[in-house]
Design a protein around this motif. Sequence first.
Motif, PDB file in Angstrom:
ATOM      1  N   THR A  88     -25.160 -41.162  33.379  1.00 40.89           N
ATOM      2  CA  THR A  88     -25.230 -39.807  33.912  1.00 40.89           C
ATOM      3  C   THR A  88     -25.689 -38.886  32.798  1.00 40.89           C
ATOM      4  N   VAL A  89     -26.775 -38.155  33.039  1.00 47.42           N
ATOM      5  CA  VAL A  89     -27.365 -37.278  32.024  1.00 47.42           C
ATOM      6  C   VAL A  89     -27.475 -35.879  32.593  1.00 47.42           C
ATOM      7  N   GLY A  90     -26.824 -34.927  31.960  1.00 46.37           N
ATOM      8  CA  GLY A  90     -26.875 -33.554  32.448  1.00 46.37           C
ATOM      9  C   GLY A  90     -26.412 -33.419  33.881  1.00 46.37           C
TER      10      GLY A  90
ATOM     11  N   GLY B 136     -30.339 -29.127  29.931  1.00 45.58           N
ATOM     12  CA  GLY B 136     -28.902 -28.980  29.825  1.00 45.58           C
ATOM     13  C   GLY B 136     -28.194 -30.139  29.179  1.00 45.58           C
ATOM     14  N   ALA B 137     -28.941 -31.168  28.769  1.00 45.78           N
ATOM     15  CA  ALA B 137     -28.333 -32.336  28.134  1.00 45.78           C
ATOM     16  C   ALA B 137     -29.095 -32.685  26.861  1.00 45.78           C
ATOM     17  N   GLN B 138     -28.396 -33.278  25.900  1.00 44.10           N
ATOM     18  CA  GLN B 138     -29.082 -33.758  24.710  1.00 44.10           C
ATOM     19  C   GLN B 138     -30.046 -34.878  25.092  1.00 44.10           C
ATOM     20  N   PRO B 139     -31.233 -34.902  24.510  1.00 43.12           N
ATOM     21  CA  PRO B 139     -32.160 -36.000  24.790  1.00 43.12           C
ATOM     22  C   PRO B 139     -31.525 -37.347  24.463  1.00 43.12           C
ATOM     23  N   ARG B 140     -31.824 -38.345  25.285  1.00 44.72           N
ATOM     24  CA  ARG B 140     -31.238 -39.675  25.097  1.00 44.72           C
ATOM     25  C   ARG B 140     -32.335 -40.729  24.980  1.00 44.72           C
TER      26      ARG B 140
ATOM     27  N   ALA C   3     -30.490 -44.357  36.795  1.00 44.89           N
ATOM     28  CA  ALA C   3     -30.619 -45.773  36.469  1.00 44.89           C
ATOM     29  C   ALA C   3     -31.863 -45.915  35.616  1.00 44.89           C
ATOM     30  N   VAL C   4     -31.666 -46.272  34.356  1.00 45.14           N
ATOM     31  CA  VAL C   4     -32.776 -46.505  33.444  1.00 45.14           C
ATOM     32  C   VAL C   4     -33.082 -47.998  33.512  1.00 45.14           C
TER      33      VAL C   4
ATOM     34  N   ALA D  95     -26.159 -55.788  34.039  1.00 52.96           N
ATOM     35  CA  ALA D  95     -26.501 -54.366  33.933  1.00 52.96           C
ATOM     36  C   ALA D  95     -25.366 -53.627  33.224  1.00 52.96           C
ATOM     37  N   LEU D  96     -25.705 -52.498  32.617  1.00 47.29           N
ATOM     38  CA  LEU D  96     -24.724 -51.694  31.891  1.00 47.29           C
ATOM     39  C   LEU D  96     -24.379 -50.436  32.682  1.00 47.29           C
ATOM     40  N   SER D  97     -23.165 -49.962  32.514  1.00 45.26           N
ATOM     41  CA  SER D  97     -22.737 -48.717  33.131  1.00 45.26           C
ATOM     42  C   SER D  97     -21.995 -47.866  32.120  1.00 45.26           C
ATOM     43  N   ASP D  98     -22.276 -46.571  32.139  1.00 42.27           N
ATOM     44  CA  ASP D  98     -21.621 -45.607  31.260  1.00 42.27           C
ATOM     45  C   ASP D  98     -21.595 -46.093  29.805  1.00 42.27           C
ATOM     46  N   PRO D  99     -22.769 -46.337  29.219  1.00 46.44           N
ATOM     47  CA  PRO D  99     -22.816 -46.865  27.853  1.00 46.44           C
ATOM     48  C   PRO D  99     -22.375 -45.831  26.830  1.00 46.44           C
ATOM     49  N   GLY D 100     -22.043 -46.307  25.644  1.00 49.41           N
ATOM     50  CA  GLY D 100     -21.733 -45.404  24.549  1.00 49.41           C
ATOM     51  C   GLY D 100     -23.002 -44.931  23.866  1.00 49.41           C
TER      52      GLY D 100
END
Length: 322
Positions: free
Chosen positions: A105-107, A85-89, A112-113, A57-62
Amino acid sequence: MRLIALAAVFALSLAAPLAADPGFWKNEWPKTNFERTSIESWVEIISGGPPKDGIPALSDPGFIAAADETRIGDTEPVITVEIDGAQPRAYPIRYLTWHEIVNDTVGGVPVAVTFCPLCNSALTFDRRINLGTLSFGVSGKLRNSDMIMYDRETESWWQQAIGEAVVGDLTGTVLDLVPSWMESWAEFRDRNPDGLVMDQPRYNRFYGQNPYRGYDQSKRPFLYNGEMPPHGIPPLMRVVRVGDRAWPMDRLAVEQQITEAGVTLSWRSGQASALDTAEIAAGRDVGSVRVRDGQGRDLAHDVMFAFAFHAFWPDGQWMLAR
């Protein structure tokens, strides 16, 4: 790596029921409380092949700007997360196929995606529970062919399709869903020119390749021994699940927009199947789905295989053509 012939993994799985015993698992899972579980029989849990964290699993990706991304084909699927409040990802399936979970973490919302290739289930969860914030990994175990996640804090086991802890101290805890959806990379990029896309992870993987070639055109699901769906629905047909209701994709693709049960489902062409050809971008067109409520707000939903819906919602409602 997960680039293993399905037949080889199936051979490994034949011995799994013999090992379906917490006594066998405790060496690998010393922190897991096997005294607490909602699972009726341990035989329901089998090995998917890789061990714990064998699929990392990945955490805090770029992330990079959508306008700067050149590797992803226009029709390739991505999971879109849009939080105020956040850019779409965009989280490309070309990466999630090999990692299955992204802790991000988004906005200000820890999410967990997740993507389970064997069920085509793509869900985004809020990682916060009343005891704190969790971080998730891939257990290597399956139930009804669906990924079992685990949290690194208590090593409880979580069923991805339902977002519920099924083994361990947190058994019965349910994660909140964050609305997200699968669409083509071109759809995301064109709608969000200032959006962000997850950058390629620094792992040695065949990103952009599909290790499950031809899977979603199979007659039977893989590593699954449960009942097949009713009404003559092919087990690997995609269905749109909203709560305990499922709309078969063949109906939606014909009607293109359906308003029923307080929700509106819309379909448009242009998204490649990630489970068809060897190259994800070359997969056949399965279309993209959006689900909204009566006020036009995006609703949490899943586009999963029919057998998985029937396995986890055996009394669920099938929204068949009228």
